[in-house]
Design an enzyme around this catalytic site. Structure first.
Site, mmCIF file in Angstrom:
data_model
loop_
_atom_site.group_PDB
_atom_site.id
_atom_site.type_symbol
_atom_site.label_atom_id
_atom_site.label_comp_id
_atom_site.label_asym_id
_atom_site.label_seq_id
_atom_site.Cartn_x
_atom_site.Cartn_y
_atom_site.Cartn_z
ATOM 1 N N CYS A 168 0.819 -1.221 0.000
ATOM 2 C CA CYS A 168 0.000 0.000 0.000
ATOM 3 C C CYS A 168 0.850 1.267 0.000
ATOM 4 C CB CYS A 168 -0.948 0.000 1.193
ATOM 5 S SG CYS A 168 -2.097 -1.376 1.125
ATOM 6 N N HIS A 183 -3.909 7.014 2.692
ATOM 7 C CA HIS A 183 -4.196 5.690 2.139
ATOM 8 C C HIS A 183 -5.556 5.240 2.665
ATOM 9 C CE1 HIS A 183 -3.986 1.587 0.985
ATOM 10 N NE2 HIS A 183 -3.820 1.129 2.222
ATOM 11 N N ASN A 210 -10.153 -0.788 -0.467
ATOM 12 C CA ASN A 210 -8.699 -0.620 -0.458
ATOM 13 C C ASN A 210 -8.134 -1.143 -1.775
ATOM 14 O OD1 ASN A 210 -5.952 -0.676 -0.071
ATOM 15 N ND2 ASN A 210 -6.025 -1.684 1.929
HETATM 16 N N1 COA Z 1 -18.150 -9.759 9.559
HETATM 17 C C1 COA Z 1 -18.536 -10.005 10.814
HETATM 18 N N2 COA Z 1 -17.660 -10.224 11.815
HETATM 19 C C2 COA Z 1 -16.355 -10.184 11.518
HETATM 20 C C3 COA Z 1 -15.876 -9.943 10.209
HETATM 21 C C4 COA Z 1 -16.846 -9.732 9.210
HETATM 22 N N3 COA Z 1 -16.500 -9.480 7.928
HETATM 23 N N4 COA Z 1 -14.531 -9.964 10.239
HETATM 24 C C5 COA Z 1 -14.173 -10.228 11.497
HETATM 25 N N5 COA Z 1 -15.258 -10.360 12.262
HETATM 26 C C6 COA Z 1 -15.325 -10.644 13.691
HETATM 27 C C7 COA Z 1 -14.097 -11.362 14.205
HETATM 28 O O1 COA Z 1 -14.178 -12.741 13.978
HETATM 29 C C8 COA Z 1 -14.162 -11.014 15.675
HETATM 30 O O2 COA Z 1 -15.091 -11.864 16.315
HETATM 31 P P1 COA Z 1 -14.827 -12.385 17.812
HETATM 32 O O3 COA Z 1 -14.805 -11.136 18.660
HETATM 33 O O4 COA Z 1 -15.987 -13.276 18.049
HETATM 34 O O5 COA Z 1 -13.496 -13.063 17.764
HETATM 35 C C9 COA Z 1 -14.739 -9.591 15.664
HETATM 36 O O6 COA Z 1 -15.380 -9.419 14.400
HETATM 37 C C10 COA Z 1 -13.697 -8.527 15.839
HETATM 38 O O7 COA Z 1 -12.592 -8.841 15.006
HETATM 39 P P2 COA Z 1 -11.432 -7.832 14.709
HETATM 40 O O8 COA Z 1 -10.460 -8.423 13.759
HETATM 41 O O9 COA Z 1 -10.905 -7.325 16.034
HETATM 42 O O10 COA Z 1 -12.274 -6.680 13.992
HETATM 43 P P3 COA Z 1 -11.847 -5.234 13.646
HETATM 44 O O11 COA Z 1 -12.752 -4.282 14.250
HETATM 45 O O12 COA Z 1 -10.377 -5.035 13.871
HETATM 46 O O13 COA Z 1 -12.118 -5.179 12.085
HETATM 47 C C11 COA Z 1 -10.793 -5.298 10.068
HETATM 48 C C12 COA Z 1 -11.452 -6.085 11.204
HETATM 49 C C13 COA Z 1 -10.052 -6.277 9.175
HETATM 50 C C14 COA Z 1 -11.881 -4.596 9.300
HETATM 51 C C15 COA Z 1 -9.824 -4.256 10.679
HETATM 52 O O14 COA Z 1 -9.024 -4.874 11.650
HETATM 53 C C16 COA Z 1 -8.925 -3.599 9.677
HETATM 54 O O15 COA Z 1 -9.390 -2.866 8.836
HETATM 55 N N6 COA Z 1 -7.615 -3.845 9.808
HETATM 56 C C17 COA Z 1 -6.592 -3.141 9.059
HETATM 57 C C18 COA Z 1 -6.757 -3.381 7.608
HETATM 58 C C19 COA Z 1 -5.683 -2.764 6.843
HETATM 59 O O16 COA Z 1 -5.362 -1.631 7.045
HETATM 60 N N7 COA Z 1 -5.123 -3.552 5.924
HETATM 61 C C20 COA Z 1 -4.229 -3.170 4.936
HETATM 62 C C21 COA Z 1 -3.103 -2.393 5.406
HETATM 63 S S1 COA Z 1 -2.789 -1.415 4.117
#
Ligand code: COA
Length: 339
Positions: free
Chosen positions: A113, A253, A283
């Site tokens: 990214c 980004h 993204n």
């Molecule tokens: N739908 C429903 N629930 C979901 C889910 C989805 N698509 N994805 C994850 N969950 C659940 C998880 O299983 C977890 O459940 P649990 O509490 O029972 O274990 C809960 O939601 C929280 O998970 P978590 O990973 O902590 O969620 P989050 O709030 O961090 O959101 C992302 C997940 C991936 C959206 C977020 O972490 C993110 O955007 N991360 C960075 C991404 C990024 O920048 N990537 C590229 C870098 S350039």
């Protein structure tokens, strides 16, 4: 003498993948995706002739159609991508051929990214050295080629697209200011496509394990993204003798709206100054920043200061500032925005 952006182009495929469609295929809801990411839909390159090179060329074509610049005068194309057409041969070769950039050399650059920002910094120093006059920097990614549409943690996030800018010299005091770019390999296992490279070449086993798709520790990456983008932005402002009050626009980004909001809050820059289009494209990795510049170019006025910041796999991150300058003459519109 400074390097400055004088033309912009962009391209996103027409095919839309909505949250509704995703919620029919994996265990998630429309509300969860929008609330936790800010994404409503993303574009996918579904047609057979839409490899990353084609997305990049469509963005370059959009730039060349709209601004008065001769393609034969382009010296170099720096292509930031994490989804090359092939492991061997360079995608930029195809881009030079398809776009008719017959006097340019091309170079692929992969910094996930952060690729576009790294390429922009390289092009800036190439222009400022006086050895090159016109460089196209293009960020293009076909993320749908490495996304696992059975993995709800990642398939909600990514989309396909490309954006391109033309960099040239100016003596009017506008253009690219100092950048700060950082890389830290400690984040490798938190965000990667495990197989298909030299470490784990493709085998039947890697395919069965779905190891050719993106794996991510979302919450960990999220935290590092907010910390890194906030601190590198503060550092780049200081190195350019700017304060947050001097910044007219932020182009971050686009990985997650909550990351963007947290960075804007930590910098104490009002969200109304922050450019966001993640709700439409998701993204697009190397393409988010140029697509954002393309989308909002009409808002940028001569002399305004723009802060750009990014974070990605590796980890890789960085920031730069631009004093927006004079764009090349617009040609009579052949095509409107291609989305
Ligand atoms: N739908 C429903 N629930 C979901 C889910 C989805 N698509 N994805 C994850 N969950 C659940 C998880 O299983 C977890 O459940 P649990 O509490 O029972 O274990 C809960 O939601 C929280 O998970 P978590 O990973 O902590 O969620 P989050 O709030 O961090 O959101 C992302 C997940 C991936 C959206 C977020 O972490 C993110 O955007 N991360 C960075 C991404 C990024 O920048 N990537 C590229 C870098 S350039």
């Amino acid at each position: 003498m400074n390097a400055t952006i004088t033309a912009i182009g962009g391209f996103v495929p027409t095919s839309i993948l909505s949250n509704e469609t995703i919620s029919e295929t994996v265990d998630t809801t429309v509300e969860w995706i929008e609330k936790r990411t800010g994404i409503k839909e993303r574009r996918l390159a579904t047609s057979k002739d839409q490899a990353t090179s084609n997305l990049a060329c469509a963005a370059i074509e959009n730039l060349l159609e709209n601004y008065d610049v001769d393609r034969k005068e382009i010296d170099c194309v720096l292509l930031a991508t994490t989804t090359p057409d092939h492991l061997l041969t360079p995608t930029s070769s195809k881009v030079c051929e398809i776009s008719g950039l017959t006097n340019a050399f091309g170079l692929d650059l992969n910094a996930a990214c952060s690729g576009f920002l790294y390429a922009l910094e390289m092009a800036t120093t190439m222009i400022e050295s006086g050895r090159y006059k016109k460089i196209i920097v293009v960020g293009a990614d076909k993320m749908s080629s490495i996304v696992d549409y059975e993995d709800r943690n990642t398939c909600i996030l990514f989309g396909d697209g490309a954006g391109a800018v033309l960099l040239e010299k100016t003596e009017l005091g506008y253009g690219m200011m100092k950048s700060i770019l950082r890389t830290d390999g400690s984040g490798t296992s938190a965000l990667l496509v495990p197989a298909g490279g030299s470490k784990f070449p493709a085998t039947m086993g890697t395919i069965v394990n779905r190891d050719h798709y993106i794996k991510q520790e979302g919450a960990f990456v999220f935290k590092k993204a907010v910390e890194s983008m906030s601190s590198v932005s503060q550092d780049v402002l200081a190195s350019n003798d700017l304060s947050v009050k001097d910044i007219d626009w932020v182009v971050p980004h686009q990985a997650n709206l909550r990351i963007i909001n947290a960075v804007s809050e930590s910098l104490n820059i009002g969200i109304e100054k922050v450019k966001v289009n993640i709700e439409r494209y998701g993204n697009t990795t190397s393409a988010t920043i140029p697509l954002c510049l393309w989308d909002f170019a009409a808002d940028f006025k001569q002399g305004q200061n723009i802060l750009i910041t990014t974070f990605g796999a590796g980890f890789s991150w960085g920031a730069t500032c631009i004093k927006w300058g004079v764009m090349r003459k617009r040609l009579p519109a052949k095509s409107s925005k291609n989305d």
